[in-house]
Design a protein around this motif. Structure first.
Motif, PDB file in Angstrom:
ATOM      1  N   ARG A  30       0.841  -1.194   0.000  1.00 41.60           N
ATOM      2  CA  ARG A  30       0.000   0.000   0.000  1.00 41.60           C
ATOM      3  C   ARG A  30       0.874   1.240   0.000  1.00 41.60           C
ATOM      4  NH1 ARG A  30      -3.936  -0.935   3.772  1.00 41.60           N
ATOM      5  NH2 ARG A  30      -4.887   0.944   2.975  1.00 41.60           N
ATOM      6  N   LYS A  48       0.521   5.167   6.999  1.00 41.02           N
ATOM      7  CA  LYS A  48      -0.296   4.475   6.001  1.00 41.02           C
ATOM      8  C   LYS A  48      -1.180   5.455   5.238  1.00 41.02           C
ATOM      9  CE  LYS A  48      -4.144   2.023   7.018  1.00 41.02           C
ATOM     10  NZ  LYS A  48      -4.955   0.945   7.585  1.00 41.02           N
ATOM     11  N   THR A  50      -4.570   5.438   2.723  1.00 38.31           N
ATOM     12  CA  THR A  50      -5.701   4.597   2.342  1.00 38.31           C
ATOM     13  C   THR A  50      -6.591   5.329   1.339  1.00 38.31           C
ATOM     14  OG1 THR A  50      -7.637   3.368   3.159  1.00 38.31           O
ATOM     15  CG2 THR A  50      -7.055   5.371   4.344  1.00 38.31           C
ATOM     16  N   ASN A  52      -9.759   4.771   1.474  1.00 36.77           N
ATOM     17  CA  ASN A  52     -11.010   4.935   2.211  1.00 36.77           C
ATOM     18  C   ASN A  52     -11.003   6.325   2.846  1.00 36.77           C
ATOM     19  OD1 ASN A  52     -13.171   4.947   3.921  1.00 36.77           O
ATOM     20  ND2 ASN A  52     -12.737   2.969   4.857  1.00 36.77           N
ATOM     21  N   TRP A  55     -12.698   7.817   6.773  1.00 32.94           N
ATOM     22  CA  TRP A  55     -12.151   7.859   8.127  1.00 32.94           C
ATOM     23  C   TRP A  55     -12.154   9.298   8.627  1.00 32.94           C
ATOM     24  CZ3 TRP A  55     -11.474   3.578  10.801  1.00 32.94           C
ATOM     25  CH2 TRP A  55     -11.239   2.389  10.143  1.00 32.94           C
ATOM     26  N   ASP A  60      -6.288  11.736  10.910  1.00 32.30           N
ATOM     27  CA  ASP A  60      -6.677  11.350   9.547  1.00 32.30           C
ATOM     28  C   ASP A  60      -6.671  12.607   8.671  1.00 32.30           C
ATOM     29  OD1 ASP A  60      -6.953   8.741  10.304  1.00 32.30           O
ATOM     30  OD2 ASP A  60      -9.125   8.844  10.537  1.00 32.30           O
ATOM     31  N   SER A  75      -7.261  10.045  -1.536  1.00 32.86           N
ATOM     32  CA  SER A  75      -6.613   9.271  -0.475  1.00 32.86           C
ATOM     33  C   SER A  75      -6.526  10.063   0.816  1.00 32.86           C
ATOM     34  CB  SER A  75      -5.204   8.863  -0.921  1.00 32.86           C
ATOM     35  OG  SER A  75      -5.261   8.057  -2.072  1.00 32.86           O
ATOM     36  N   ARG A  78      -3.374   8.144   7.379  1.00 36.17           N
ATOM     37  CA  ARG A  78      -3.783   7.780   8.743  1.00 36.17           C
ATOM     38  C   ARG A  78      -2.563   7.939   9.643  1.00 36.17           C
ATOM     39  NH1 ARG A  78      -7.895   3.904  10.190  1.00 36.17           N
ATOM     40  NH2 ARG A  78      -8.394   5.745  11.382  1.00 36.17           N
TER      41      ARG A  78
END
Length: 122
Positions: A30, A48, A50, A52, A55, A60, A75, A78
């Motif tokens: 990732r 990281k 993500t 998603n 969040w 975040d 993106s 996190r």
């Protein structure tokens, strides 16, 4: 796009195999952002990234310039999910965070200073 740097730099975006903290030994490649590089330039800490973007916890950070940073879709970083890395684990360079995204990620890192980086089991 510029050429791949020979060494990881702060706020670079790379592809790296990341272990799931709740499933030791299991993970996936990732995107990650370099958040700290040790003086030897071969190790440090990444956060990281993500796809998603739903969040909304402390640390975040949505990436506003995700396309220019080499990512394929909207993106989110996190900052609470940081991992130690060795240079040999960085698989592919995508790009570098824009100044405004780097500033927001820095704020996210400050908001999550009490959460230590994750050490892989393998």
């Amino acid at each position: 796009m510029t050429s791949t740097p020979s060494e990881p730099r702060l706020y670079d975006v790379w592809l790296m195999w990341v272990e799931f903290p709740d499933h030791p030994g299991i993970g996936k490649p990732r995107p990650v952002v370099i958040t700290e590089v040790d003086g030897d330039l071969v190790s440090g800490i990444v956060a990281k990234i993500t796809g998603n973007t739903d969040w909304d916890e402390a640390g975040d950070v949505p990436l506003l310039d995700w396309k220019a940073e080499g990512l394929l879709k909207p993106s989110l970083v996190r900052c609470s999910q940081r991992f130690y890395f060795n240079r040999s684990e960085l698989l592919q360079w995508f790009g570098r965070l824009s100044l405004r995204d780097a500033e927001h990620v820095n704020d996210g890192l400050e908001a999550t200073l009490d959460i230590p980086p994750y050490r892989r089991s393998v």
